[in-house]
Design an enzyme around this catalytic site. Sequence first.
Site, PDB file in Angstrom:
ATOM      1  N   ASP A  30       0.881  -1.102  -0.048  1.00 20.18           N
ATOM      2  CA  ASP A  30       0.071   0.082  -0.128  1.00 20.18           C
ATOM      3  C   ASP A  30       0.864   1.276   0.028  1.00 20.18           C
ATOM      4  O   ASP A  30       1.963   1.360   0.669  1.00 20.18           O
ATOM      5  CB  ASP A  30      -1.100   0.032   1.179  1.00 20.18           C
ATOM      6  CG  ASP A  30      -2.129   0.767   1.002  1.00 20.18           C
ATOM      7  OD1 ASP A  30      -3.249   0.322   1.182  1.00 20.18           O
ATOM      8  OD2 ASP A  30      -1.986   2.113   1.265  1.00 20.18           O
ATOM      9  N   ARG A 159     -18.616  -8.896   3.938  1.00 22.71           N
ATOM     10  CA  ARG A 159     -19.369  -7.840   4.663  1.00 22.71           C
ATOM     11  C   ARG A 159     -18.657  -7.168   5.727  1.00 22.71           C
ATOM     12  O   ARG A 159     -17.924  -7.935   6.539  1.00 22.71           O
ATOM     13  CB  ARG A 159     -20.858  -8.254   5.538  1.00 22.71           C
ATOM     14  CG  ARG A 159     -21.764  -8.648   4.688  1.00 22.71           C
ATOM     15  CD  ARG A 159     -22.837  -9.413   4.790  1.00 22.71           C
ATOM     16  NE  ARG A 159     -22.371 -10.907   5.555  1.00 22.71           N
ATOM     17  CZ  ARG A 159     -23.053 -11.340   6.567  1.00 22.71           C
ATOM     18  NH1 ARG A 159     -24.211 -11.302   6.906  1.00 22.71           N
ATOM     19  NH2 ARG A 159     -22.319 -12.770   6.837  1.00 22.71           N
ATOM     20  N   LYS A 227     -20.782 -10.300  -9.118  1.00 28.70           N
ATOM     21  CA  LYS A 227     -20.548  -9.337  -8.112  1.00 28.70           C
ATOM     22  C   LYS A 227     -21.939  -8.115  -8.071  1.00 28.70           C
ATOM     23  O   LYS A 227     -22.166  -7.977  -7.135  1.00 28.70           O
ATOM     24  CB  LYS A 227     -19.254  -8.668  -8.000  1.00 28.70           C
ATOM     25  CG  LYS A 227     -19.191  -7.701  -7.219  1.00 28.70           C
ATOM     26  CD  LYS A 227     -18.904  -8.170  -5.766  1.00 28.70           C
ATOM     27  CE  LYS A 227     -18.768  -7.071  -4.856  1.00 28.70           C
ATOM     28  NZ  LYS A 227     -18.048  -7.152  -3.701  1.00 28.70           N
ATOM     29  N   ASN A 231     -25.068  -7.855  -5.170  1.00 25.34           N
ATOM     30  CA  ASN A 231     -25.208  -6.705  -4.339  1.00 25.34           C
ATOM     31  C   ASN A 231     -26.423  -5.910  -4.756  1.00 25.34           C
ATOM     32  O   ASN A 231     -27.025  -5.404  -3.825  1.00 25.34           O
ATOM     33  CB  ASN A 231     -23.937  -5.632  -4.583  1.00 25.34           C
ATOM     34  CG  ASN A 231     -22.849  -6.123  -3.648  1.00 25.34           C
ATOM     35  OD1 ASN A 231     -23.257  -6.994  -2.855  1.00 25.34           O
ATOM     36  ND2 ASN A 231     -21.982  -5.217  -3.481  1.00 25.34           N
ATOM     37  N   CYS A 283     -20.604  -0.102  -0.572  1.00 23.51           N
ATOM     38  CA  CYS A 283     -20.977  -0.954  -1.786  1.00 23.51           C
ATOM     39  C   CYS A 283     -22.228  -0.937  -2.438  1.00 23.51           C
ATOM     40  O   CYS A 283     -22.328  -1.000  -3.817  1.00 23.51           O
ATOM     41  CB  CYS A 283     -20.790  -2.531  -1.328  1.00 23.51           C
ATOM     42  SG  CYS A 283     -18.956  -2.951  -1.074  1.00 23.51           S
ATOM     43  N   LYS A 286     -22.764   2.464  -4.700  1.00 21.15           N
ATOM     44  CA  LYS A 286     -21.812   2.486  -5.737  1.00 21.15           C
ATOM     45  C   LYS A 286     -22.120   1.334  -6.607  1.00 21.15           C
ATOM     46  O   LYS A 286     -22.001   1.866  -8.005  1.00 21.15           O
ATOM     47  CB  LYS A 286     -20.336   2.373  -5.136  1.00 21.15           C
ATOM     48  CG  LYS A 286     -19.124   2.179  -5.989  1.00 21.15           C
ATOM     49  CD  LYS A 286     -17.853   2.290  -5.359  1.00 21.15           C
ATOM     50  CE  LYS A 286     -17.435   0.823  -4.977  1.00 21.15           C
ATOM     51  NZ  LYS A 286     -16.590   0.184  -5.621  1.00 21.15           N
ATOM     52  N   LYS A 343     -23.454   0.489   9.688  1.00 19.40           N
ATOM     53  CA  LYS A 343     -23.967  -0.478  10.273  1.00 19.40           C
ATOM     54  C   LYS A 343     -23.310  -0.895  11.527  1.00 19.40           C
ATOM     55  O   LYS A 343     -22.239  -0.216  11.734  1.00 19.40           O
ATOM     56  CB  LYS A 343     -23.842  -1.896   9.144  1.00 19.40           C
ATOM     57  CG  LYS A 343     -22.562  -2.247   8.633  1.00 19.40           C
ATOM     58  CD  LYS A 343     -22.582  -3.370   7.708  1.00 19.40           C
ATOM     59  CE  LYS A 343     -22.400  -4.585   8.652  1.00 19.40           C
ATOM     60  NZ  LYS A 343     -22.183  -5.883   7.537  1.00 19.40           N
TER      61      LYS A 343
HETATM   62  C1  UDX Z   1     -22.406  -5.673   1.219  1.00 17.65           C
HETATM   63  C2  UDX Z   1     -22.529  -7.143   0.714  1.00 17.65           C
HETATM   64  O1  UDX Z   1     -23.516  -7.808   1.732  1.00 17.65           O
HETATM   65  C3  UDX Z   1     -21.195  -7.709   0.732  1.00 17.65           C
HETATM   66  O2  UDX Z   1     -21.406  -9.104   0.299  1.00 17.65           O
HETATM   67  C4  UDX Z   1     -20.469  -7.275  -0.291  1.00 17.65           C
HETATM   68  O3  UDX Z   1     -19.144  -7.709  -0.770  1.00 17.65           O
HETATM   69  C5  UDX Z   1     -20.084  -5.748   0.334  1.00 17.65           C
HETATM   70  O4  UDX Z   1     -21.090  -4.997   0.379  1.00 17.65           O
HETATM   71  P1  UDX Z   1     -21.649  -4.331   3.587  1.00 17.65           P
HETATM   72  O5  UDX Z   1     -21.910  -3.189   2.804  1.00 17.65           O
HETATM   73  O6  UDX Z   1     -20.321  -4.638   4.174  1.00 17.65           O
HETATM   74  O7  UDX Z   1     -21.724  -5.882   2.564  1.00 17.65           O
HETATM   75  O8  UDX Z   1     -22.863  -4.750   4.568  1.00 17.65           O
HETATM   76  P2  UDX Z   1     -24.428  -5.569   4.562  1.00 17.65           P
HETATM   77  O9  UDX Z   1     -24.229  -6.455   5.884  1.00 17.65           O
HETATM   78  O10 UDX Z   1     -24.495  -6.085   3.279  1.00 17.65           O
HETATM   79  O11 UDX Z   1     -25.263  -4.159   4.861  1.00 17.65           O
HETATM   80  C6  UDX Z   1     -25.399  -3.243   3.776  1.00 17.65           C
HETATM   81  C7  UDX Z   1     -26.431  -2.137   4.350  1.00 17.65           C
HETATM   82  O12 UDX Z   1     -27.662  -2.677   4.182  1.00 17.65           O
HETATM   83  C8  UDX Z   1     -26.202  -1.743   5.756  1.00 17.65           C
HETATM   84  O13 UDX Z   1     -26.431  -0.308   5.896  1.00 17.65           O
HETATM   85  C9  UDX Z   1     -27.283  -2.388   6.450  1.00 17.65           C
HETATM   86  O14 UDX Z   1     -27.731  -1.677   7.908  1.00 17.65           O
HETATM   87  C10 UDX Z   1     -28.378  -2.417   5.519  1.00 17.65           C
HETATM   88  N1  UDX Z   1     -29.396  -3.697   5.604  1.00 17.65           N
HETATM   89  C11 UDX Z   1     -28.933  -4.962   5.691  1.00 17.65           C
HETATM   90  C12 UDX Z   1     -30.583  -3.314   5.975  1.00 17.65           C
HETATM   91  O15 UDX Z   1     -31.080  -2.377   6.110  1.00 17.65           O
HETATM   92  N2  UDX Z   1     -31.609  -4.421   6.000  1.00 17.65           N
HETATM   93  C13 UDX Z   1     -31.159  -5.777   5.871  1.00 17.65           C
HETATM   94  O16 UDX Z   1     -32.020  -6.703   6.163  1.00 17.65           O
HETATM   95  C14 UDX Z   1     -29.595  -5.915   5.935  1.00 17.65           C
END
Ligand code: UDX
Length: 453
Positions: A30, A159, A227, A231, A283, A286, A343
């Site tokens: 990095d 995640r 991917k 998402n 994610c 985007k 989250k």
């Molecule tokens: C996500 C994908 O899950 C993962 O597979 C990918 O590689 C990267 O993006 P991440 O963004 O880290 O992961 O978190 P994730 O647990 O998916 O939650 C995303 C958002 O959705 C959070 O803001 C969470 O609060 C919200 N969420 C999740 C809800 O509002 N309701 C749900 O039931 C689940």
Amino acid sequence: MRVAILGTGYVGLTTGVCLAYLGHSVVCVDPVVEKIDSLRHGSIPIFEPGLEELLREASQRMGFTTNPAEAIPEAEVVVICVGTPVQADGTPDLSQLRSASESLGRHMGLHFTVVVNKSTVPIGSSNWVEALVCAAFEESHDEKAEARFAVASNPEFLREGSAVADSLYPDRIVLGTEDLRALEILCALYRPLIDQDFPAPAFCPRPPGVTAIPFVSTDLPSAELIKYAANAFLALKISFINEIGLLAQRVGADVGEIARGIGLDSRIGRQFLQAGLGWGGSCFAKDTSTLITTAAEYGLSLPIVGAAREVNQRLRARVLERLLDELKILKGKRIGLLGLAFKPNTDDLRDAPAIDIAKRLSLHGALVVAHDPVAMPRFQREQAGLPVALLDSPEGVFQRADAVVLVTEWQTYLDLTWEALQPVMRNPLLVDGRNVLDKQRLVAAGYRHVGIP
Ligand code: UDX
């Protein structure tokens, strides 16, 4: 196997540490000196449960450097994990991908190297990476690059907050390449994961029933699109339940009960049906945006993905609407926010609903106070201009508050003694932004409980 990882964000760092834990020899590269310094001292620059412990266990096989020449020439596999942040026009900024690919080509050894792309890139970018590596290799080696390397796409589904478990026990491994030699090498790289025959770390035990991981071997564009499709599907599942939640609120139905009722249908599934403030993070926004712009390049519109984004965007205004309904005037009112991170179990503030909510409340003249168990230092650095008073304890958020909004469902908030906090509020209004609190208990304690949407 000798592995170089380019980029030490959530994906790069977790991937590197997990591969080292599985027995490979890994060097992470990095350009940010402070990051590499802190990693060399065993300290992780992000909040990710279990990652620092895993690094301790794998440290014998891990190196960190700012110099690509110390990692790439020896590597049999080079994994590109650089950031591809979204730009104002909705397209991803690929400048880090370009410089990583060029550096890779310049430093690549003369043995066969597998170039793995784990960064989430627009469809077709692996071909672009191949062309950049090829040109840089030939310019600096004065030799043909042909048959010296092959590119594979290996999307990451981890995640934040559960990145270690998601990496050690993934639902599947997806590999896209047309090169059989690359496929063989990557199968060998991931063999301990596929067979699940490594000893599980004590702090991250293997979930019951996980015996082998499905392996999807496919072509490059399919791997890249998997991917985005994954998402986008997860994002639209959340937006769907939130859209139903809006209607449920009007007709007096309970969205949690609806999620349970439909989620038990195995064709639908229970996960990602938690209604509330909707999705944030690095994610979903985007990737759905890139999917739409990519489709537009090919003359297609994606109305379902667009609608998922629109529903999610509307939720950001919903807290303000609910507060205005209840309090009528926000000017001078003290509104407490529990949680800032997008989250729980992360300090990541990218696209966090809390920031949007704080901005809207301040515009209406409210005094915003907030707490987060880990994200406050980052909030101070990244959102210095926002008039939000950060408090040391969650209890302080309730003091003289006209309303408290649960924005992020950290366990520590779920464990609060809610009954004791109601009397310290000026007005006991509680907005449960994640629909995770026990409404009956709170009402019995004297709160006015309001859910989102
Ligand atoms: C996500 C994908 O899950 C993962 O597979 C990918 O590689 C990267 O993006 P991440 O963004 O880290 O992961 O978190 P994730 O647990 O998916 O939650 C995303 C958002 O959705 C959070 O803001 C969470 O609060 C919200 N969420 C999740 C809800 O509002 N309701 C749900 O039931 C689940």
